[in-house]
Structures are given as C-alpha cells and as structure tokens.
Write a protein that holds these residues in place. Structure first.
Motif, PDB file in Angstrom:
ATOM      1  N   MET A 148       0.830  -1.195   0.000  1.00  0.00           N
ATOM      2  CA  MET A 148       0.000   0.000   0.000  1.00  0.00           C
ATOM      3  C   MET A 148       0.873   1.257   0.000  1.00  0.00           C
ATOM      4  O   MET A 148       1.903   1.303   0.667  1.00  0.00           O
ATOM      5  CB  MET A 148      -0.910   0.015   1.232  1.00  0.00           C
ATOM      6  N   ASP A 149       0.428   2.250  -0.758  1.00  0.00           N
ATOM      7  CA  ASP A 149       1.035   3.573  -0.739  1.00  0.00           C
ATOM      8  C   ASP A 149      -0.088   4.525  -0.358  1.00  0.00           C
ATOM      9  O   ASP A 149      -0.873   4.961  -1.202  1.00  0.00           O
ATOM     10  CB  ASP A 149       1.629   3.924  -2.104  1.00  0.00           C
ATOM     11  N   TYR A 150      -0.191   4.818   0.924  1.00  0.00           N
ATOM     12  CA  TYR A 150      -1.301   5.624   1.425  1.00  0.00           C
ATOM     13  C   TYR A 150      -1.180   7.086   1.009  1.00  0.00           C
ATOM     14  O   TYR A 150      -2.185   7.772   0.864  1.00  0.00           O
ATOM     15  CB  TYR A 150      -1.425   5.496   2.949  1.00  0.00           C
ATOM     16  N   THR A 151       0.033   7.558   0.800  1.00  0.00           N
ATOM     17  CA  THR A 151       0.228   8.946   0.383  1.00  0.00           C
ATOM     18  C   THR A 151      -0.355   9.174  -1.012  1.00  0.00           C
ATOM     19  O   THR A 151      -1.111  10.111  -1.242  1.00  0.00           O
ATOM     20  CB  THR A 151       1.725   9.314   0.404  1.00  0.00           C
ATOM     21  N   ALA A 152      -0.022   8.284  -1.938  1.00  0.00           N
ATOM     22  CA  ALA A 152      -0.520   8.401  -3.314  1.00  0.00           C
ATOM     23  C   ALA A 152      -1.882   7.727  -3.490  1.00  0.00           C
ATOM     24  O   ALA A 152      -2.469   7.791  -4.566  1.00  0.00           O
ATOM     25  CB  ALA A 152       0.488   7.802  -4.287  1.00  0.00           C
ATOM     26  N   GLN A 153      -2.364   7.048  -2.445  1.00  0.00           N
ATOM     27  CA  GLN A 153      -3.628   6.317  -2.456  1.00  0.00           C
ATOM     28  C   GLN A 153      -3.694   5.283  -3.586  1.00  0.00           C
ATOM     29  O   GLN A 153      -4.675   5.199  -4.319  1.00  0.00           O
ATOM     30  CB  GLN A 153      -4.810   7.281  -2.526  1.00  0.00           C
ATOM     31  N   VAL A 154      -2.614   4.493  -3.683  1.00  0.00           N
ATOM     32  CA  VAL A 154      -2.536   3.418  -4.667  1.00  0.00           C
ATOM     33  C   VAL A 154      -1.882   2.204  -4.004  1.00  0.00           C
ATOM     34  O   VAL A 154      -1.330   2.295  -2.910  1.00  0.00           O
ATOM     35  CB  VAL A 154      -1.708   3.811  -5.922  1.00  0.00           C
ATOM     36  N   TYR A 155      -1.943   1.078  -4.682  1.00  0.00           N
ATOM     37  CA  TYR A 155      -1.216  -0.097  -4.241  1.00  0.00           C
ATOM     38  C   TYR A 155      -0.330  -0.552  -5.380  1.00  0.00           C
ATOM     39  O   TYR A 155      -0.632  -0.341  -6.553  1.00  0.00           O
ATOM     40  CB  TYR A 155      -2.139  -1.220  -3.759  1.00  0.00           C
ATOM     41  N   HIS A 156       0.787  -1.138  -5.018  1.00  0.00           N
ATOM     42  CA  HIS A 156       1.760  -1.618  -5.987  1.00  0.00           C
ATOM     43  C   HIS A 156       1.826  -3.136  -5.885  1.00  0.00           C
ATOM     44  O   HIS A 156       2.046  -3.669  -4.794  1.00  0.00           O
ATOM     45  CB  HIS A 156       3.148  -1.030  -5.710  1.00  0.00           C
ATOM     46  N   PHE A 157       1.632  -3.825  -6.999  1.00  0.00           N
ATOM     47  CA  PHE A 157       1.731  -5.280  -7.003  1.00  0.00           C
ATOM     48  C   PHE A 157       3.190  -5.691  -6.867  1.00  0.00           C
ATOM     49  O   PHE A 157       4.081  -5.047  -7.420  1.00  0.00           O
ATOM     50  CB  PHE A 157       1.112  -5.862  -8.272  1.00  0.00           C
ATOM     51  N   LEU A 158       3.402  -6.756  -6.104  1.00  0.00           N
ATOM     52  CA  LEU A 158       4.742  -7.272  -5.846  1.00  0.00           C
ATOM     53  C   LEU A 158       4.856  -8.697  -6.362  1.00  0.00           C
ATOM     54  O   LEU A 158       3.849  -9.404  -6.470  1.00  0.00           O
ATOM     55  CB  LEU A 158       5.016  -7.278  -4.335  1.00  0.00           C
ATOM     56  N   LYS A 159       6.087  -9.131  -6.631  1.00  0.00           N
ATOM     57  CA  LYS A 159       6.308 -10.526  -7.043  1.00  0.00           C
ATOM     58  C   LYS A 159       6.240 -11.464  -5.855  1.00  0.00           C
ATOM     59  O   LYS A 159       5.918 -12.631  -5.993  1.00  0.00           O
ATOM     60  CB  LYS A 159       7.664 -10.670  -7.742  1.00  0.00           C
ATOM     61  N   ASP A 160       6.548 -10.938  -4.660  1.00  0.00           N
ATOM     62  CA  ASP A 160       6.549 -11.744  -3.443  1.00  0.00           C
ATOM     63  C   ASP A 160       6.477 -10.794  -2.252  1.00  0.00           C
ATOM     64  O   ASP A 160       6.677  -9.593  -2.392  1.00  0.00           O
ATOM     65  CB  ASP A 160       7.824 -12.586  -3.368  1.00  0.00           C
ATOM     66  N   LEU A 161       6.195 -11.351  -1.104  1.00  0.00           N
ATOM     67  CA  LEU A 161       6.213 -10.558   0.129  1.00  0.00           C
ATOM     68  C   LEU A 161       7.642 -10.409   0.618  1.00  0.00           C
ATOM     69  O   LEU A 161       8.461 -11.316   0.427  1.00  0.00           O
ATOM     70  CB  LEU A 161       5.403 -11.264   1.223  1.00  0.00           C
TER      71      LEU A 161
END
Length: 168
Positions: A148-161
């Motif tokens: 989560m990117d709360y500042t930009a109000q978006v989420y970024h998909f990741l390849k893994d945790l």
C-alpha cells in the motif's frame, strides 16, 4: 484382524493426500480424524481446526509466512473479528509489527474460488479498518501480493512478500 502401525500410518498419509496440492512447499501438518471429520492443528490458535479446503490454504499460508518469510509466530493472528463499516467481519491472517501495527493482511480462499476483483475488493474493504502495509490474497494456487502507498492512495503489485525484519 490386526493392522500394522505402518499400514495405519500409510492410511493416515493417504487420507492427507486427498487434499489438493497447492502452490506452496509441502509442509508437515498434524492431522486427526474425529467422528468422521478431519482436523488440522493450527500452530497460531494452538488447537485442532476442522479441515476445509479454505483451512488447508490458510494453514499452508501460515507455514509459508513462518518458515519461508520468517514472521514470528507471536506476531501472527488468525480469524479474529474486524469492524468494517460498523459490521463484524473475520479476517484470515494478520501479521503485526512488534509495535502492534498491522503490517500484513491476508485473505485466503478455497482452491476452487477464483481470485477476481470481488475477492480483491473484499481485502481492500477489510484494509480500510486494518491499514496494513502489505496485502496478500491466495487460493493456494494463485498468490497476489501488494504494498500500500497511502500517500498516493494506490497499491503496488509485488512478485513476493518481503521477509520479516524487526523494522517491519
């Protein structure tokens, strides 16, 4: 008729095999049969849980977080209530920071459930209350991770945790 211990162990193992192979490593689980129902021992809740397809996924996910990503057992919580829009909901897995903030929210589905927008919307609604840094959605076959990117109000998909570090 006498039945050998080896036969009983093999029978128990084959009973385990009837659950679907998931897209996780194989982990050793403690399984029991009681009253014609299968139970799996949950290391977080410290009790036997009725083994359903979703529980099979949840237990694999817990082992993945503990064994592969090194999240401490003491920071993991399973199936507790969460208020969402004033209604009680149950999350599958939450991982906390040592300071008590939610760092990971996980939604588990049975393998036959497709991970689609509806499922992703569910974890997004839960996260309105949880405010987690990371989200994971899995049906045991497909895993989706995002940050989560709360500042930009978006989420970024990741390849893994990311693996656990005390600074998480």
């Amino acid at each position: 008729k006498r039945v050998s211990v080896a036969f009983l162990s093999m029978r128990k193992f084959c009973h385990i095999c009837s659950m679907e192979q998931l897209n996780f490593k194989r982990y050793p689980f403690t399984l029991k049969n009681r009253e014609n129902k299968r139970y799996i021992f949950d290391v977080v809740r410290k009790k036997d849980i009725l083994l359903t397809p979703e529980e099979w996924v949840r237990q694999h996910c817990l082992q993945y977080l503990i064994q592969e990503k090194n999240y401490p057992l003491s920071l993991i919580n399973v199936e507790k209530k969460l208020k969402v829009y004033g209604r009680d909901k149950r999350y599958d897995i939450i991982v906390y920071t040592p300071q008590g903030e939610v760092t990971l929210l996980v939604e588990c589905k049975a393998p036959h459930i497709t991970i689609d927008q509806e499922v992703f919307d569910q974890i997004a609604r839960y996260n309105l209350s949880a405010n987690s840094q990371y989200l994971m959605v899995t049906n045991g076959l497909t895993h989706i991770y995002c940050q989560m990117d709360y500042t930009a109000q978006v989420y970024h998909f990741l390849k893994d945790l990311p693996s656990y570090t005390p600074s998480l």
